[in-house]
Design an enzyme around this catalytic site. Structure first.
Site, PDB file in Angstrom:
ATOM      1  N   GLU A 122       0.801  -1.215   0.000  1.00  0.00           N
ATOM      2  CA  GLU A 122       0.000   0.000   0.000  1.00  0.00           C
ATOM      3  C   GLU A 122       0.845   1.281   0.000  1.00  0.00           C
ATOM      4  O   GLU A 122       0.843   2.067   0.972  1.00  0.00           O
ATOM      5  CB  GLU A 122      -1.000  -0.016   1.160  1.00  0.00           C
ATOM      6  CG  GLU A 122      -1.977  -1.171   1.047  1.00  0.00           C
ATOM      7  CD  GLU A 122      -3.050  -1.180   2.121  1.00  0.00           C
ATOM      8  OE1 GLU A 122      -2.952  -0.416   3.095  1.00  0.00           O
ATOM      9  OE2 GLU A 122      -3.992  -1.978   1.994  1.00  0.00           O
ATOM     10  N   GLU A 161      -5.313  -8.352  -0.217  1.00  0.00           N
ATOM     11  CA  GLU A 161      -6.102  -8.008   0.969  1.00  0.00           C
ATOM     12  C   GLU A 161      -7.544  -7.728   0.572  1.00  0.00           C
ATOM     13  O   GLU A 161      -7.769  -6.980  -0.382  1.00  0.00           O
ATOM     14  CB  GLU A 161      -5.579  -6.754   1.682  1.00  0.00           C
ATOM     15  CG  GLU A 161      -4.330  -6.948   2.466  1.00  0.00           C
ATOM     16  CD  GLU A 161      -3.893  -5.679   3.157  1.00  0.00           C
ATOM     17  OE1 GLU A 161      -4.743  -4.869   3.573  1.00  0.00           O
ATOM     18  OE2 GLU A 161      -2.662  -5.464   3.241  1.00  0.00           O
TER      19      GLU A 161
END
Ligand SMILES: CCOCCOc1ccc(-c2cn(C[C@@H]3NC[C@@H](O)[C@H]3O)nn2)cc1
Length: 448
Positions: free
Chosen positions: A166, A352
């Site tokens: 991320e 995720e």
């Protein structure tokens, strides 16, 4: 009843991260990370929670692997804590840290579970942050040294590698919004961090190729899909900026060798520029093998000059939300995966996806029906995406177990397994058994 059959070689897994589950923060030669510091800074983390103990997975990993085996996953995404490997960031190597991860990876392999490694999941050695963090090329070089140590140690055992988790969170959530560690609130700092981590990513991929490391390597951006509140061009442009800052800002340099110009111009208006040095873009665009995509929710956005640097405001549309306040809207995953095709039909893993549902134990069970519904909706979209011919190769649920949810501390629970953070007792939730059945059948049953 509708049955969605998944491909025979589809990877089913779960995901965690070092600081969120390991604990043992002062054991095994581990150095201090920016999250140890941030968590101890008053007002930064709910209840002042920190990762000193977390799920104690440093000591309980065999129990965790037994749960993974019971669940039936064939892939487990985790991260290595840089401060366990090189405690002061770019100095001496801590053999005890490497030995811990060898024991862990060997136990995964013995259980027939494929390790899927994230090199950097936010726990930067504090010494490097003290010297300018990702905006300082010293950190870039230190990351490459750390990555090369891990490549050398685990080549042959690990075949799936991610450099960064991320990057938007590392750069903008943590250095422009100040919500995550180290907590800076400066757009130029955030852009410097984003560029630094991209150069570090590219150099690490170049090392991976030069060293002839086994497997495939990539990066895991998080998705911020947004659709316009009105049909106005202004609202659509606001959505474009939000989507692009999470995705294109990182994937354009990697796949095209240049930043998205419309956003570069937007930031220039705000007085911020990208510190590109000669050769940087060639380094960053070293070809990669796969993408990890992290998806949780989507927004309905409108242009608002008062809504921060991006002037893109997410509207509250009254949708069903998870307990962390994120709307449950799986459609954004489908739309985003088609948006992603502009980079080609690259191999993608959902690294995720999950729901924060804070149900607690009732008579020894956790009836987390809302989490099951969330997964049903999102796996149905995964099936649509695969049916459209997109190379979606696997899915990792966030998370195996409740853990340290960063600035939310331990109050926000994403796990398939409940963790009592006093006793550290793990209890599979009803969603664990639901996911276990999906994996066993390799199909999804949707109640019509
Ligand atoms: C009020 C303004 O708010 C701005 C957005 O603020 C956030 C906060 C948090 C997130 C966030 C948290 N997660 C889950 C993690 N992904 C990696 C793994 O470690 C999980 O724990 N993904 N995104 C996004 C945005």
């Amino acid at each position: 009843m509708t049955i969605f059959q998944f491909p025979q070689d589809f990877r089913w897994g779960t995901a965690t991260a070092s600081y969120q589950i390991e604990g043992a923060a002062q054991e095994g030669g581990r150095g201090v990370s920016i999250w140890d510091t941030f968590a101890r800074t008053p007002g930064k983390v709910f209840n002042g929670d920190n990762g000193d103990v977390a799920c104690d997975s440093y000591h309980r990993y065999e129990e965790d692997i037994a749960l993974m085996k019971k669940l039936g996953i064939n892939t487990y995404r985790f991260s290595i804590a840089w401060p366990r490997i090189i405690p002061d960031g770019d100095g001496e190597i801590n053999r005890e840290g490497l030995d811990f991860y060898h024991r862990f990876v060997d136990a995964l392999l013995d259980a027939g579970i494929e390790p899927f490694l994230t090199l950097y999941h936010w726990d930067l050695p504090q010494t490097l942050e003290d010297d300018g963090g990702w905006g300082n090329r010293r950190t870039v070089d230190a990351f490459v040294k750390y990555a090369e140590v891990i490549f050398k140690e685990f080549s042959g055992k690990i075949n799936f590698w991610l450099t960064f988790n991320e990057p938007w969170c590392i750069a903008f959530l943590s250095n422009m919004l100040g919500i995550h560690a180290p907590g800076n609130k400066d757009v130029q700092t955030a852009i410097n961090v984003a560029h630094g981590l991209l150069v570090a990513h590219g150099k690490a991929v170049q090392s991976f190729r030069r060293m002839g490391i086994t497997g495939q390597i990539g990066i895991a951006p998080n998705v911020c899909w947004a659709e316009p509140y009105s049909k106005s061009a202004e609202d659509q442009a606001a959505c474009d900026r939000s989507i692009a800052l999470n995705t294109d800002w990182f994937l354009d340099p990697i796949y095209k060798g240049s930043y998205p110009q419309f956003l570069v111009d937007w930031f220039a208006e705000a007085g911020a520029t990208v510190p590109i040095q000669d050769g940087d873009m060639e380094i960053i665009s070293e070809p990669i093998d796969l993408l990890g995509i992290n998806y949780y929710t989507m927004g309905i956005n409108r242009h608002n000059p008062e809504a921060g640097v991006l002037q893109s405001e997410e509207m509250n549309m009254g949708l069903i939300k998870t307990d962390i306040g994120w709307p449950v809207e799986s459609r954004g995953l489908y739309e985003f995966m088609h948006y992603l095709q502009k980079y080609g039909n690259v191999d993608v893993y959902i690294t995720e996806n999950g729901a924060c549902i804070n149900d607690d134990l009732e008579n020894g069970k956790i009836n987390d029906d809302r989490r099951i519904s969330y997964y049903e909706q999102h796996l149905a979209q995964i099936h649509r995406i695969i049916n459209d011919g997109i190379n979606l190769k696997g899915y990792m649920a966030w998370s195996l177990m409740d853990n340290y949810e960063w600035a939310e501390g331990y109050r926000m629970r994403f796990g398939l397994v409940h963790v009592d953070f006093r006793s550290l007792v793990r209890t599979p939730k009803e969603s664990f058994y639901w996911y276990q059945n999906v994996i066993k059948n390799n199909w999804l049953e949707i109640r019509n």
